[in-house]
Enzyme design. Sequence first.
Site, PDB file in Angstrom:
ATOM      1  N   HIS A 182     -19.794  56.878-107.722  1.00 11.39           N
ATOM      2  CA  HIS A 182     -20.663  55.714-107.598  1.00 11.39           C
ATOM      3  C   HIS A 182     -20.959  55.408-106.127  1.00 11.39           C
ATOM      4  O   HIS A 182     -21.960  54.764-105.815  1.00 11.39           O
ATOM      5  CB  HIS A 182     -20.025  54.484-108.245  1.00 11.39           C
ATOM      6  CG  HIS A 182     -19.930  54.569-109.736  1.00 11.39           C
ATOM      7  ND1 HIS A 182     -18.872  55.149-110.378  1.00 11.39           N
ATOM      8  CD2 HIS A 182     -20.771  54.149-110.710  1.00 11.39           C
ATOM      9  CE1 HIS A 182     -19.056  55.088-111.686  1.00 11.39           C
ATOM     10  NE2 HIS A 182     -20.200  54.488-111.914  1.00 11.39           N
ATOM     11  N   ASP A 251     -26.123  61.835-115.210  1.00  9.66           N
ATOM     12  CA  ASP A 251     -25.490  60.549-114.950  1.00  9.66           C
ATOM     13  C   ASP A 251     -26.515  59.686-114.209  1.00  9.66           C
ATOM     14  O   ASP A 251     -27.614  60.141-113.856  1.00  9.66           O
ATOM     15  CB  ASP A 251     -24.207  60.747-114.147  1.00  9.66           C
ATOM     16  CG  ASP A 251     -23.186  59.635-114.344  1.00  9.66           C
ATOM     17  OD1 ASP A 251     -23.556  58.557-114.858  1.00  9.66           O
ATOM     18  OD2 ASP A 251     -22.009  59.839-113.996  1.00  9.66           O
TER      19      ASP A 251
END
Length: 337
Positions: A182, A251
Amino acid sequence: MKPVIFGLSGETLTADERAFFADAQPAGYILFRRNIADRVQLRALTDDLRALHGRDDLLIMIDQEGGRVARMQAPVWPSFPPGAVFDRLYDIAPSSAIAAARANAHAIALTLAEGGITVDALPLLDVRQDGASDIMGDRTLGAEPMRVAALGRAVIEGLARGGVAGIIKHMPGHGRAMVDSHHELPIVIASEEELASDLAPFQTLKDTPIGMTAHVVYTAWDPDLPASLSASIIDTIIRQRIGFDGLLMSDDLDMKALNGSIPELAAGVVAAGCDLALNCWGRMDDMVGIADLLPDISDRSRARLDRAMASTSLTAESPPLEQLLATRDSLLSVVAA
């Protein structure tokens, strides 16, 4: 149809979103806490999306794993445990752990289906490694590949029994990442031989209808590009070595592991072999740019999408939610903290 999954800005569609989505025709949507208030509102939102597209089998997904990753929150919806709980029970009673994981996933699916959600980003098939980033941590189903596969299969079966498709993630394995994707790009320098154990759960469950890539560089396979953007990894490792022929999504493109504009990244993952790009945050300028840059969905990807969504049809009457939760809790009671 555009090969992309978009996020939404709030609890209802804005006029701009409604017009844009009707024109762009994305393959589906992903929901977050910002989109969810209560049962009535959630169902109204998902019904609105289906009506907008005239598709009863519209892909509407969510990350409802349990533990620290849960978009639908108590007290409106039940709380669900993280994957590590089932791993601990497996140490004591493997068959009980499998039954508990299946009942838990079935219960999750009932709450999602009631809200009109058709896909859950679960299970993680990432094999946990000592010393790796805690971004996986207690979200995983264990450190032994066949245990991860056994519990992962139970999760997929439980979701399907509730009319929801699961997603095996994060191919070809996020368990060795030393940093959180992230925030930065993980680089895994493990050998081909070491990486074989990461692939094993995905190979076992290769017939799952939907999968998700990892934003991770694997130097043994492609030293330059993360899996989501690597045509070599998607073709040679995911499609051939794992043998996965289902719907493959990236993702989230907004994760800081990736560099470049969001539209360019969307085009990049689709060009590399992902069937769908995942863009979560509902920013109109990014979504317009993606729609302008992406080609229409390919016939092969559309067939994979249709096959995946056909798997969400309920085939049998389900036990009530309370019964499934009671079954799960009884089985997990021996490892309760």
